[in-house]
Motif scaffolding. Structure first.
Motif, PDB file in Angstrom:
ATOM      1  N   ASP A 133      10.821 -39.251 -10.408  1.00  0.00           N
ATOM      2  CA  ASP A 133      10.856 -39.612  -8.991  1.00  0.00           C
ATOM      3  C   ASP A 133      10.997 -38.384  -8.103  1.00  0.00           C
ATOM      4  N   LEU A 134      11.819 -37.439  -8.494  1.00  0.00           N
ATOM      5  CA  LEU A 134      11.965 -36.216  -7.695  1.00  0.00           C
ATOM      6  C   LEU A 134      10.673 -35.413  -7.670  1.00  0.00           C
ATOM      7  N   GLU A 135       9.965 -35.387  -8.785  1.00  0.00           N
ATOM      8  CA  GLU A 135       8.695 -34.653  -8.827  1.00  0.00           C
ATOM      9  C   GLU A 135       7.669 -35.303  -7.895  1.00  0.00           C
ATOM     10  N   ALA A 136       7.634 -36.631  -7.857  1.00  0.00           N
ATOM     11  CA  ALA A 136       6.710 -37.327  -6.963  1.00  0.00           C
ATOM     12  C   ALA A 136       7.049 -37.041  -5.502  1.00  0.00           C
ATOM     13  N   VAL A 137       8.331 -36.988  -5.170  1.00  0.00           N
ATOM     14  CA  VAL A 137       8.747 -36.673  -3.803  1.00  0.00           C
ATOM     15  C   VAL A 137       8.368 -35.235  -3.445  1.00  0.00           C
ATOM     16  N   ARG A 138       8.589 -34.316  -4.383  1.00  0.00           N
ATOM     17  CA  ARG A 138       8.264 -32.902  -4.127  1.00  0.00           C
ATOM     18  C   ARG A 138       6.770 -32.731  -3.853  1.00  0.00           C
ATOM     19  N   ARG A 139       5.931 -33.407  -4.636  1.00  0.00           N
ATOM     20  CA  ARG A 139       4.486 -33.279  -4.442  1.00  0.00           C
ATOM     21  C   ARG A 139       4.059 -33.874  -3.096  1.00  0.00           C
ATOM     22  N   ALA A 140       4.730 -34.915  -2.660  1.00  0.00           N
ATOM     23  CA  ALA A 140       4.398 -35.493  -1.353  1.00  0.00           C
ATOM     24  C   ALA A 140       4.787 -34.553  -0.221  1.00  0.00           C
ATOM     25  N   ILE A 141       5.862 -33.776  -0.416  1.00  0.00           N
ATOM     26  CA  ILE A 141       6.323 -32.853   0.624  1.00  0.00           C
ATOM     27  C   ILE A 141       5.489 -31.585   0.647  1.00  0.00           C
ATOM     28  N   GLY A 142       5.263 -30.962  -0.529  1.00  0.00           N
ATOM     29  CA  GLY A 142       4.554 -29.681  -0.594  1.00  0.00           C
ATOM     30  C   GLY A 142       3.045 -29.836  -0.553  1.00  0.00           C
ATOM     31  N   PRO A 143       2.416 -30.161  -1.696  1.00  0.00           N
ATOM     32  CA  PRO A 143       0.963 -30.372  -1.689  1.00  0.00           C
ATOM     33  C   PRO A 143       0.532 -31.407  -0.663  1.00  0.00           C
ATOM     34  N   GLY A 144       1.376 -32.409  -0.415  1.00  0.00           N
ATOM     35  CA  GLY A 144       1.027 -33.426   0.582  1.00  0.00           C
ATOM     36  C   GLY A 144       0.866 -32.836   1.970  1.00  0.00           C
ATOM     37  N   MET A 145       1.760 -31.904   2.350  1.00  0.00           N
ATOM     38  CA  MET A 145       1.644 -31.270   3.667  1.00  0.00           C
ATOM     39  C   MET A 145       0.401 -30.394   3.748  1.00  0.00           C
ATOM     40  N   ILE A 146       0.099 -29.691   2.675  1.00  0.00           N
ATOM     41  CA  ILE A 146      -1.106 -28.841   2.652  1.00  0.00           C
ATOM     42  C   ILE A 146      -2.351 -29.689   2.876  1.00  0.00           C
ATOM     43  N   MET A 147      -2.424 -30.791   2.158  1.00  0.00           N
ATOM     44  CA  MET A 147      -3.578 -31.674   2.299  1.00  0.00           C
ATOM     45  C   MET A 147      -3.631 -32.295   3.692  1.00  0.00           C
ATOM     46  N   PHE A 148      -2.465 -32.605   4.244  1.00  0.00           N
ATOM     47  CA  PHE A 148      -2.409 -33.201   5.575  1.00  0.00           C
ATOM     48  C   PHE A 148      -2.955 -32.236   6.627  1.00  0.00           C
ATOM     49  N   VAL A 149      -2.517 -30.965   6.581  1.00  0.00           N
ATOM     50  CA  VAL A 149      -2.977 -29.967   7.557  1.00  0.00           C
ATOM     51  C   VAL A 149      -4.470 -29.727   7.409  1.00  0.00           C
ATOM     52  N   ASP A 150      -4.917 -29.579   6.158  1.00  0.00           N
ATOM     53  CA  ASP A 150      -6.338 -29.332   5.929  1.00  0.00           C
ATOM     54  C   ASP A 150      -7.184 -30.525   6.365  1.00  0.00           C
ATOM     55  N   ALA A 151      -6.689 -31.718   6.062  1.00  0.00           N
ATOM     56  CA  ALA A 151      -7.472 -32.919   6.371  1.00  0.00           C
ATOM     57  C   ALA A 151      -7.678 -33.075   7.870  1.00  0.00           C
ATOM     58  N   PHE A 152      -6.649 -32.771   8.648  1.00  0.00           N
ATOM     59  CA  PHE A 152      -6.748 -33.037  10.088  1.00  0.00           C
ATOM     60  C   PHE A 152      -7.115 -31.797  10.911  1.00  0.00           C
ATOM     61  N   PHE A 153      -6.547 -30.647  10.594  1.00  0.00           N
ATOM     62  CA  PHE A 153      -6.901 -29.458  11.362  1.00  0.00           C
ATOM     63  C   PHE A 153      -8.270 -28.936  10.954  1.00  0.00           C
ATOM     64  N   LEU A 154      -8.405 -28.617   9.648  1.00  0.00           N
ATOM     65  CA  LEU A 154      -9.694 -28.094   9.185  1.00  0.00           C
ATOM     66  C   LEU A 154     -10.796 -29.120   9.406  1.00  0.00           C
ATOM     67  N   GLY A 155     -10.491 -30.391   9.100  1.00  0.00           N
ATOM     68  CA  GLY A 155     -11.500 -31.430   9.280  1.00  0.00           C
ATOM     69  C   GLY A 155     -11.939 -31.558  10.731  1.00  0.00           C
ATOM     70  N   SER A 156     -10.979 -31.483  11.665  1.00  0.00           N
ATOM     71  CA  SER A 156     -11.305 -31.612  13.095  1.00  0.00           C
ATOM     72  C   SER A 156     -12.151 -30.445  13.582  1.00  0.00           C
ATOM     73  N   ILE A 157     -11.757 -29.224  13.229  1.00  0.00           N
ATOM     74  CA  ILE A 157     -12.497 -28.036  13.676  1.00  0.00           C
ATOM     75  C   ILE A 157     -13.910 -28.024  13.096  1.00  0.00           C
ATOM     76  N   VAL A 158     -14.012 -28.366  11.808  1.00  0.00           N
ATOM     77  CA  VAL A 158     -15.335 -28.410  11.175  1.00  0.00           C
ATOM     78  C   VAL A 158     -16.210 -29.451  11.881  1.00  0.00           C
ATOM     79  N   PHE A 159     -15.627 -30.591  12.182  1.00  0.00           N
ATOM     80  CA  PHE A 159     -16.376 -31.651  12.843  1.00  0.00           C
ATOM     81  C   PHE A 159     -16.867 -31.183  14.222  1.00  0.00           C
ATOM     82  N   ILE A 160     -16.032 -30.461  14.947  1.00  0.00           N
ATOM     83  CA  ILE A 160     -16.431 -29.944  16.264  1.00  0.00           C
ATOM     84  C   ILE A 160     -17.570 -28.938  16.116  1.00  0.00           C
ATOM     85  N   ARG A 161     -17.441 -28.034  15.114  1.00  0.00           N
ATOM     86  CA  ARG A 161     -18.514 -27.048  14.891  1.00  0.00           C
ATOM     87  C   ARG A 161     -19.833 -27.750  14.567  1.00  0.00           C
ATOM     88  N   MET A 162     -19.748 -28.773  13.718  1.00  0.00           N
ATOM     89  CA  MET A 162     -20.966 -29.509  13.363  1.00  0.00           C
ATOM     90  C   MET A 162     -21.543 -30.212  14.593  1.00  0.00           C
TER      91      MET A 162
END
Length: 588
Positions: A123-152
């Motif tokens: 359970d602790l490992e699942a929580v850690r992955r949601a906090i760490g890798p989860g935040m990375i994916m969240f930033v990439d999904a919305f920031f990188l995704g938004s900027i790429v979409f605007i460029r396109m």
């Protein structure tokens, strides 16, 4: 990412690391976005024949410059975000363990050891992955995704609109499947908890399993638990795979559409005032390639968040468990505990019990007395010990130590004043020396003192026969020692505290009569002027006590010395006669 009262405070604590990590991640994304633009310009220049060697070198150097900052940025966002998630994992595990040590026996009578381990690992490992890798994916999904979409969008509006509907479909599917995944992951974690518990219990009782030749039965039961865990995990993995395959299928379909539509657009606008160039198509395809990761990240966020949220709910059950044994706001602090004990009309029922195990118990123990507590199995003798150790709460004004209500005293002061030798003589997987020195500060215990208490408990001669003597590792629960040796090491551990109150709960049952007599003689010498309580089944253990308390069916039948009870207590007489007969049979 996941949020909740349990972990929000850690986001604040490590905010600076998350800030560094997110800033580095955003910087990396910005630099990555320059590569498709440069690649598109290079393709157009080569197609139009306007690229020379100097220009090519400039582009290579520029790409190398961007790549350097991308590499450095990736290092910093790992240090920041992943580092913060590891620290939260460490702190949360400490918080859980600290809280678990404060919980009462009621909690541990309901929860099993193997099951609790699942909370601290999976359970602790699942929580850690949601906090760490989860935040990375969240930033990439919305920031990188938004900027790429605007460029396109700036390159070609119509081609960009083609991918809007598939993205919306992915988002809706993710929300629907995400809830199902969370429920299935909770089921999988519960199955793992049951499997861990069964495995731990089997290993702990392996000697009993072998003695009754039940290995095959245990294997069959283990296979059932293991299959249940596998099935529950496969149900979760299937749902996760469906989501990922769905996202990949939609992305692949959109990719084909972009290539077909883009190639046709290049050919159709070649001779127009504002042509759509090959370089722009390459740039657009590169951006879409970069958009694939944010789109995939959306499904991964749903997956990781579902796991993390389910596990956090389980962890909260531990952290929300109320602490039963607490001190009053202004407890009575005694200078020192002398050892006067009084039970006064005490009635006690275990939290999960239906009937009282002790009813209207009343008797006194004066400081310095040696008192035996005798009774048949299940009469309530050990319950008396539980109450003295304050592992359960009692009704006020029913149990007193040195004239003070035990509920008014700090429970740590009460426990520090008691040396306890339990029935099972629990020992830790450590050296014999450290097990004996458990109850006192390690730097305050000298080897001479450890040896002295080992001699008092008549275990010194056994210890020095081991190859490493007092430095011998005794294994889990003291498995390398015999039952009598474990009891005597436990007695030595209690004596090392030099407590004003010593409680021995049937602690010499596994030793022979001669050894028992020697231990009791030694105790009489070193415990002079200190309170000693001996719970026993053998009459020989308590025969010479200053006072014997006879308990039967949770009630005090009589209190007196050996001679008094022989005159007036029928149960005591019966026990004496029975044990005389047993001794005669044993001798014969």
């Amino acid at each position: 990412m996941i949020f909740g009262k349990t972990i929000n405070k850690y986001y604040k604590k490590y905010f600076y690391l998350f800030l560094i990590g997110v800033a580095a991640l955003v910087t990396v994304d910005i630099f990555q976005l320059q590569i498709p633009r440069i690649t598109g310009e290079l393709v157009d220049a080569l197609d139009q024949g306007t690229m020379d060697q100097a220009g090519l070198i400039d582009i290579v150097l520029l790409v190398a410059f961007y790549t350097f900052f991308i590499v450095v940025g990736r290092f910093f966002w790992r240090i920041g975000i992943i580092g913060a998630s590891r620290r939260i994992d460490y702190d949360l595990r400490n918080e859980m363990f600290h809280h678990a040590t404060m919980l009462s026996n009621r909690f541990y009578s309901e929860k099993k050891t193997g099951g609790l381990m699942a909370y601290f690992i999976n359970d602790l490992e699942a929580v850690r992955r949601a906090i760490g890798p989860g935040m990375i994916m969240f930033v990439d999904a919305f920031f990188l995704g938004s900027i790429v979409f605007i460029r396109m969008f700036t390159i070609n509006i119509r081609m960009t609109l083609v991918i809007v509907l598939p993205l919306f479909i992915i988002a809706v599917a993710g929300m629907i499947l995400g809830n199902k995944m969370r429920r299935r992951f909770k089921d999988a974690q519960k199955a793992f908890e049951d499997l861990s518990d069964y495995t731990q219990e089997s290993f702990s009782g392996i000697s009993v399993i072998k003695a009754f030749v039940k290995e095959n039965l245990e294997i069959r039961e283990f296979l059932k638990a293991n299959k249940n865990t596998k099935d529950k995990n496969i149900r979760f993995v299937k749902m996760s795979a469906i989501l990922q395959i769905f996202v990949q299928t939609v992305v692949s379909f959109v990719f084909i559409v972009i290539i077909a539509y883009g190639a046709n657009l290049v050919e159709a606008t070649r001779n127009t005032a504002e042509p759509f160039t090959i370089g722009q198509l390459v740039e657009f395809i590169s951006y879409f390639g970069m958009l694939i990761w944010p789109m995939m990240a959306i499904s991964m966020i749903i997956n990781v968040r579902s796991r993390g949220k389910a596990s956090l709910e389980r962890i909260n059950k531990i952290l929300d468990e109320p602490i039963d044994i607490v001190d009053k706001e202004n407890p009575v602090q005694l200078d020192r505990i002398k050892g006067n004990i009084e039970f006064k009309d005490l009635t006690f029922q275990y939290p999960d019990g239906e009937t009282p195990v002790l009813e209207d118990i009343s008797f006194k123990i004066n400081a310095g007395e040696t008192v035996g507590i005798l009774g048949r199995t299940g009469s309530g003798k050990t319950s008396v010990v539980d109450l003295l150790l304050r592992v359960y709460n009692v009704k006020e004004n029913t149990l007193f130590i040195d004239g003070e209500d035990i509920m008014d005293l700090p429970y740590k002061q009460v426990r520090e004043a008691i040396g306890y030798v339990p029935q099972d003589g629990f020992l830790f997987s450590d050296t014999i020396k450290n097990n004996i020195a458990l109850g006192v500060e390690s730097d305050a215990v000298h080897m001479d003192k450890i040896r002295d208490v080992a001699e008092l408990s008549d275990v010194h001669d056994n210890i020095i026969q081991f190859k490493q003597g007092y430095e011998t590792i005794i294994g889990e629960r003291g498995v390398t020692l015999s039952g009598g040796q474990k009891q005597r090491v436990s007695i030595a551990r209690a004596l090392a505290k030099e407590p004003p109150i010593l409680i021995m709960d049937d602690s010499v049952s596994a030793v022979d009569t001669k050894t028992e007599e020697k231990i009791l003689r030694n105790l009489k010498k070193v415990r002079n002027g200190k309170t000693t309580i001996m719970i026993a089944h053998r009459i020989s253990t308590v025969k010479n006590a200053d006072k014997i308390v006879m308990i039967d069916d949770g009630k005090v039948l009589d209190v007196g010395n050996h001679d008094d009870l022989m005159k007036r207590c029928e149960l005591y007489q019966e026990m004496v006669d029975r044990q005389k007969l047993e001794d005669e049979v044993e001798v014969a």
